[in-house]
Write an enzyme that holds these catalytic residues in place. Structure first.
Site, PDB file in Angstrom:
ATOM      1  N   ALA A  11      44.551  54.349  44.986  1.00  0.00           N
ATOM      2  CA  ALA A  11      44.394  53.632  43.718  1.00  0.00           C
ATOM      3  C   ALA A  11      44.705  54.540  42.545  1.00  0.00           C
ATOM      4  O   ALA A  11      44.733  55.763  42.659  1.00  0.00           O
ATOM      5  CB  ALA A  11      42.967  53.091  43.590  1.00  0.00           C
ATOM      6  N   ALA A  42      42.710  58.151  49.486  1.00  0.00           N
ATOM      7  CA  ALA A  42      43.635  59.164  49.000  1.00  0.00           C
ATOM      8  C   ALA A  42      42.904  60.419  48.553  1.00  0.00           C
ATOM      9  O   ALA A  42      43.368  61.539  48.798  1.00  0.00           O
ATOM     10  CB  ALA A  42      44.467  58.602  47.842  1.00  0.00           C
ATOM     11  N   ASN A  43      41.751  60.252  47.906  1.00  0.00           N
ATOM     12  CA  ASN A  43      40.974  61.413  47.490  1.00  0.00           C
ATOM     13  C   ASN A  43      40.584  62.277  48.683  1.00  0.00           C
ATOM     14  O   ASN A  43      40.692  63.512  48.649  1.00  0.00           O
ATOM     15  CB  ASN A  43      39.702  60.967  46.760  1.00  0.00           C
ATOM     16  CG  ASN A  43      39.970  60.393  45.397  1.00  0.00           C
ATOM     17  OD1 ASN A  43      41.056  60.529  44.836  1.00  0.00           O
ATOM     18  ND2 ASN A  43      38.978  59.714  44.841  1.00  0.00           N
ATOM     19  N   GLU A 139      36.803  50.526  51.189  1.00  0.00           N
ATOM     20  CA  GLU A 139      37.613  49.883  50.161  1.00  0.00           C
ATOM     21  C   GLU A 139      38.806  49.164  50.783  1.00  0.00           C
ATOM     22  O   GLU A 139      39.754  48.804  50.088  1.00  0.00           O
ATOM     23  CB  GLU A 139      38.080  50.920  49.128  1.00  0.00           C
ATOM     24  CG  GLU A 139      36.934  51.451  48.284  1.00  0.00           C
ATOM     25  CD  GLU A 139      37.358  52.516  47.282  1.00  0.00           C
ATOM     26  OE1 GLU A 139      36.615  52.726  46.317  1.00  0.00           O
ATOM     27  OE2 GLU A 139      38.430  53.144  47.467  1.00  0.00           O
ATOM     28  N   ASN A 183      25.147  57.764  50.758  1.00  0.00           N
ATOM     29  CA  ASN A 183      24.148  58.331  49.869  1.00  0.00           C
ATOM     30  C   ASN A 183      22.845  57.539  50.070  1.00  0.00           C
ATOM     31  O   ASN A 183      22.793  56.630  50.906  1.00  0.00           O
ATOM     32  CB  ASN A 183      24.621  58.326  48.412  1.00  0.00           C
ATOM     33  CG  ASN A 183      24.915  56.924  47.876  1.00  0.00           C
ATOM     34  OD1 ASN A 183      24.336  55.931  48.325  1.00  0.00           O
ATOM     35  ND2 ASN A 183      25.815  56.847  46.908  1.00  0.00           N
ATOM     36  N   SER A 213      22.321  66.355  43.812  1.00  0.00           N
ATOM     37  CA  SER A 213      21.990  67.753  43.529  1.00  0.00           C
ATOM     38  C   SER A 213      21.011  68.353  44.527  1.00  0.00           C
ATOM     39  O   SER A 213      20.856  69.571  44.605  1.00  0.00           O
ATOM     40  CB  SER A 213      21.406  67.874  42.125  1.00  0.00           C
ATOM     41  OG  SER A 213      20.214  67.106  42.008  1.00  0.00           O
ATOM     42  N   THR A 238      33.177  62.362  39.391  1.00  0.00           N
ATOM     43  CA  THR A 238      34.054  61.457  40.133  1.00  0.00           C
ATOM     44  C   THR A 238      34.778  62.221  41.241  1.00  0.00           C
ATOM     45  O   THR A 238      35.394  63.250  40.994  1.00  0.00           O
ATOM     46  CB  THR A 238      35.102  60.833  39.195  1.00  0.00           C
ATOM     47  OG1 THR A 238      34.450  60.263  38.064  1.00  0.00           O
ATOM     48  CG2 THR A 238      35.892  59.753  39.920  1.00  0.00           C
ATOM     49  N   ASP A 242      34.017  62.244  47.803  1.00  0.00           N
ATOM     50  CA  ASP A 242      35.246  62.265  48.589  1.00  0.00           C
ATOM     51  C   ASP A 242      35.615  63.691  48.994  1.00  0.00           C
ATOM     52  O   ASP A 242      36.076  63.937  50.112  1.00  0.00           O
ATOM     53  CB  ASP A 242      36.390  61.635  47.796  1.00  0.00           C
ATOM     54  CG  ASP A 242      36.144  60.160  47.521  1.00  0.00           C
ATOM     55  OD1 ASP A 242      35.503  59.505  48.357  1.00  0.00           O
ATOM     56  OD2 ASP A 242      36.596  59.682  46.462  1.00  0.00           O
ATOM     57  N   ASN A 266      29.374  71.016  51.020  1.00  0.00           N
ATOM     58  CA  ASN A 266      28.606  71.088  49.780  1.00  0.00           C
ATOM     59  C   ASN A 266      29.253  72.040  48.775  1.00  0.00           C
ATOM     60  O   ASN A 266      29.298  71.774  47.574  1.00  0.00           O
ATOM     61  CB  ASN A 266      27.172  71.547  50.063  1.00  0.00           C
ATOM     62  CG  ASN A 266      26.291  70.442  50.597  1.00  0.00           C
ATOM     63  OD1 ASN A 266      26.643  69.262  50.506  1.00  0.00           O
ATOM     64  ND2 ASN A 266      25.146  70.804  51.141  1.00  0.00           N
TER      65      ASN A 266
END
Length: 293
Positions: A11, A42-43, A139, A183, A213, A238, A242, A266
């Site tokens: 995207a 893609a990320n 997605e 998450n 965090s 953002t 990913d 991490n």
């Protein structure tokens, strides 16, 4: 070099920065606007490629200007686009992102990502069967995820499911996935009748709950463990998730144990938030290893 196949979304991210996030019916003045490549699939492909993997992207874009830009960007980052198809009469997927108050809000328009069908993925079986690990997100159509999980189970290929955006998935997919990385919010939606402690205990070493965090919580088969993250000054969160998923996939495919793979992931994710854009801050292998040492 390990091989990674990513089946997922591609995207264009349309990003607005603002001091405050508007409420319902409210208009605020923004500070900036930029378009950057994105899509969770893609990320994750770019993150894995920057960390040294041989990555094949399996997805769809529209036959439009955004689509060509995104294909060029994947190529530039060393991702194979052999199985990326431009489709006509459907626009490239977009994500509309507001960065405000130290966090992000995102609306995703799937567009051509809905064309990533089981039949389309079947045409990319060569890349999937050669992969050391396969990544998928939510997605793309759910029946494609069902099909892919069956393929990976049949060929005994590890499958990492990043269940975002969150919606209920079948028990079959849960059982067939090697790793599931929600998450806290996504975990509650995926397992509405279970406590998070119960989920981790029942799906030891499979469900890895990211807690921002705080780090990542999972059950190692003996006890519940938190692998802490690394403190940084965040510029743009953002794409952090990913980056985490791409990095974890690379590390575990290379033979690292889960704890070490989570620490590696991490570190990569923490580095990614220090720059602007979902892919803009994704680190190289050298950057992660130097910062860990």
């Amino acid at each position: 070099m390990i091989k990674v196949a990513v089946v997922g979304s591609i995207a264009m991210d349309l990003v607005v920065t603002s001091v405050v996030r508007p409420g319902a019916g409210e208009t605020v003045l923004g500070e900036g606007f930029v378009m950057v490549p994105g899509g969770k699939g893609a990320n994750q492909a770019v993150a894995a490629a920057r960390l040294g993997a041989d990555v094949s992207m399996i997805g769809c874009v529209g036959d439009d200007h955004y689509g060509q830009q995104l294909i060029d960007n994947l190529k530039h980052n060393g991702v194979s686009v052999k199985y990326v198809k431009p489709v006509t009469e459907v626009s490239t997927g977009t994500a509309h992102i507001v960065l405000a108050e130290g966090d992000n809000s995102i609306v995703v328009v799937k567009g051509a990502n809905d064309c990533v069908t089981p039949e389309y993925v079947e045409g990319a079986l060569e890349a999937i069967k050669e992969a050391n690990i396969v990544l998928v997100q939510q997605e793309i159509p759910f029946n494609t995820i069902e099909y892919l999980s069956g393929v990976c189970a049949n060929y005994r290929i590890p499958l990492l499911l990043n269940p975002a955006p969150a919606h209920l998935i079948s028990q079959n997919v849960i059982e067939q996935a090697t790793f599931i990385t929600p998450n806290e919010h996504e975990a509650k939606l995926l397992f509405p009748d279970m406590s998070l402690e119960g989920v981790l205990n029942q799906y030891a070493t499979k469900v890895l709950i990211t807690e921002g965090s705080k780090g990542v919580r999972y059950h190692n088969g003996k006890e519940e463990v938190i692998v802490p993250t690394f403190k940084v000054e965040a510029v743009d969160t953002t794409g952090a998730g990913d980056t985490f998923n791409g990095a974890f996939a690379v590390a575990v495919a290379e033979g690292k144990n889960i704890a070490d793979s989570l620490r590696f992931a991490n570190r990569a994710a923490s580095l990614s938030v220090t720059k602007f854009g979902a892919q803009g801050g994704m680190p190289s292998r050298k950057e992660v290893e130097e910062s860990l040492s």
